[in-house]
Design a protein around this motif. Structure first.
Motif, short mmCIF file in Angstrom:
data_model
loop_
_atom_site.label_atom_id
_atom_site.label_comp_id
_atom_site.label_asym_id
_atom_site.label_seq_id
_atom_site.Cartn_x
_atom_site.Cartn_y
_atom_site.Cartn_z
N LEU A 56 0.82 -1.20 0.00
CA LEU A 56 0.00 0.00 0.00
C LEU A 56 0.86 1.26 0.00
O LEU A 56 1.98 1.27 0.52
N THR A 57 0.31 2.33 -0.57
CA THR A 57 0.97 3.63 -0.51
C THR A 57 0.71 4.26 0.85
O THR A 57 -0.16 3.83 1.61
N ALA A 58 1.45 5.33 1.15
CA ALA A 58 1.27 6.02 2.42
C ALA A 58 -0.17 6.54 2.60
O ALA A 58 -0.75 6.38 3.69
N PRO A 59 -0.79 7.15 1.59
CA PRO A 59 -2.18 7.57 1.76
C PRO A 59 -3.13 6.40 2.01
O PRO A 59 -4.08 6.51 2.80
N GLU A 60 -2.88 5.26 1.35
CA GLU A 60 -3.72 4.08 1.56
C GLU A 60 -3.56 3.53 2.97
O GLU A 60 -4.54 3.07 3.59
N VAL A 61 -2.34 3.59 3.49
CA VAL A 61 -2.10 3.16 4.88
C VAL A 61 -2.86 4.07 5.84
O VAL A 61 -3.46 3.60 6.82
N ALA A 62 -2.85 5.37 5.57
CA ALA A 62 -3.56 6.31 6.43
C ALA A 62 -5.06 6.02 6.45
O ALA A 62 -5.70 6.07 7.51
N VAL A 63 -5.63 5.67 5.30
CA VAL A 63 -7.05 5.31 5.24
C VAL A 63 -7.31 4.05 6.04
O VAL A 63 -8.28 3.97 6.81
N LEU A 64 -6.44 3.05 5.89
CA LEU A 64 -6.61 1.80 6.63
C LEU A 64 -6.55 2.05 8.14
O LEU A 64 -7.35 1.49 8.91
#
Length: 513
Positions: free
Chosen positions: A172-180
């Motif tokens: 995952l990208t950093a923004p996707e990790v933040a959403v998770l």
């Protein structure tokens, strides 16, 4: 603190191997328990027992204080226990919605599958994950990070009381990790118990409430996350300080080996977008060249173009001063270019083959004599590779699936080295491996570079980018935006540069050369 799920004195024996040794493990409602350990420490085995995929040799599992043992993953899901696996378990030939509802389809009053309802539910969960993936799109057509999002979405749709996440962010990208992470906090606020396993130690520590460390199948430490630091976790996992995990290196850089000039590569999934845009670089003998970039930066497409997997739209690639033209993978291997792909399960290994067969596959032509393969020579070469890359296995005949993720990655690297390359391309070589295996892999890379091998590796981990390469290139949206020698850039500048795509001043790039 209420323990909703417990493992009590759980032991698991495979033949003569004790994967778990009397482990006690509690999962609390409304909290995130981070489980740390090297590959082979027993983390995945313990989670498979909790999720009904494996059964303990001795010991018991308790749910809400009652002794229970799920007979299967479906049985565990019926009890409210769901797992997101480290290795993706999707069906690539099915659509996103078909994967989300496989074996648990929504049916109408007539008993037929209600595809409209499934499509609506898929759209809703993808919106929740802030990932606008078409429900009817084939999983095979998704990039690796999107496939991981689909795996997470499938678990979310099961409305679990206990959610086990085994390496959920490895692609995952950093923004996707933040959403998770936002979703995890929403789940725990609603009383869901989360078990979080990740080799990104700082990331796991950020989301965790409780910390548990396994080593060699035994529980060795527990703590509140707020009371510990990374050095505490690493020392309990492997007995080493984090600073000792990166190899010291005094490079001896030789003559140019590989040269790219004005390389342009189209995005394989969207030909109207350029994955690599007018990129030029030179790689020298014995050099470790790092390429840092976030998902979508073009790092994977760059390596695949050099390896012959993708044909560039424009530009040239020269090896030893000779143009490679539009030759494919087989010719590039013969000329001395080997690629270790990002997705080892799909692109790097054949699951039905043994460890030895996987290692010798790409270099099999070396052992052909007439119409036959010289098995004695092949076995000797495979045995040497297993020793050189320190694969922990019972032998070359062992099933590849019996190895931990880190050891599987070593097999893929060993397969590439058996082709005797001049240039080794490593695409995210530490994805999904623990700190100990990561240290082994980069020590191996440094040793090979000292022998004259030229290496390009891509990474989305800042610590790797700052400590491993002799020279670092930073990519953003397919363009080269920075070039540095080791020690010339900070973590903060690296993150800012890769995210914003702001070019480094010319004088800084000149100093880096």
């Amino acid at each position: 603190m209420t323990a909703v799920l417990r493992a009590r004195e759980v032991t698991k024996v495979y033949g003569g191997t004790h994967a778990l040794k009397g482990v006690d493990f509690d999962v609390a409602a409304g909290r995130v328990t981070a489980l740390f350990g090297e590959n082979g420490a027993g983390k995945s085995t313990l989670m498979k027992i909790l999720a009904g995929i494996e059964r303990p040799t001795t010991g018991q599992v308790e749910l809400d204080g009652e002794v229970t043992q799920p007979r299967s993953a479906r049985d565990a899901a019926d009890h409210g226990i769901s797992i997101i696996h480290q290795e993706l378990s999707l069906c690539p030939n099915l659509s996103v919605q078909d994967n989300l509802f496989l074996a648990r389809e929504i049916r109408g009053r007539t008993g037929a599958v209600d595809r409209a309802a499934q499509r609506a539910a898929t759209t809703a969960v993808m919106r929740r994950l802030e990932e606008p993936i078409d429900p009817d799109r084939l999983v095979a057509d998704l990039r690796l990070g999107q496939q991981q999002i689909v795996e997470i979405a499938r678990a979310l749709l099961q409305n679990a009381r206990v959610l086990i996440m085994d390496e959920p962010t490895s692609a995952l990208t950093a923004p996707e990790v933040a959403v998770l992470f936002r979703l995890i906090r929403e789940l725990t606020a609603a009383g869901v118990a989360v078990v979080y396993i990740s080799h990104h130690l700082d990331e796991a520590l950020e989301i965790a409430d409780d910390v548990v460390v396994l080593r060699d199948g035994a529980l060795v430490a527990t703590a509140k996350a707020r009371d510990v630091e990374l050095s505490w976790i690493v020392s309990h996992m492997v007995g080493r300080d984090p600073d000792a995990l990166f190899p010291d290196r005094e490079p001896e850089i030789g003559e140019p080996v590989l040269a790219l000039d004005g390389l342009v590569v189209a995005d394989p999934q969207n030909p109207h977008r350029l994955a690599v845009d007018q990129l030029s670089l030179t790689l020298h003998e014995g050099e470790i060249l790092g390429i840092y970039g976030l998902m979508g930066s073009g790092r994977t497409e760059l390596l695949e173009a050099v390896a012959g997997r993708i044909t560039p739209v424009a530009g040239t690639i020269e090896l030893g001063g000779e143009p490679l033209g539009t030759t494919g993978i087989r010719d590039r291997i013969a000329r001395g270019i080997a690629l270790v792909p990002e997705d080892r399960q799909r692109d790097g290994l054949v699951q039905t083959m043994s460890v030895g067969q996987n290692i010798s596959l790409a270099g099999l032509a070396r052992f052909v004599r007439g119409l036959f393969v010289n098995r004695d020579t092949e076995r000797a070469a495979v045995s040497k590779i297993i020793s050189d890359v320190t694969v922990k296995t019972s032998g070359a005949a062992a099933a590849i699936g019996s190895l931990s993720g880190g050891n599987q990655q070593k097999v893929v690297i060993g397969k590439a080295l058996l082709t005797q390359p001049r240039v080794l391309l490593l695409d995210e070589p530490s994805r999904g491996v623990d700190v100990g295996a990561k240290a082994d892999i980069f020590a191996l890379v440094a040793a090979q570079a000292r022998r004259g091998l030229s290496v390009i590796f891509t990474t989305s981990e800042a610590e790797e980018a700052l400590h491993i390469p002799d020279r670092l290139l930073v990519l953003a949206r397919g363009r080269l935006v920075g070039e540095f020698r080791r020690g010339q850039i900070t973590r903060e500048d690296l993150m800012s540069l890769s995210d914003g795509g702001t070019a480094v001043p010319t004088e800084a790039r000149e100093r880096a050369r």
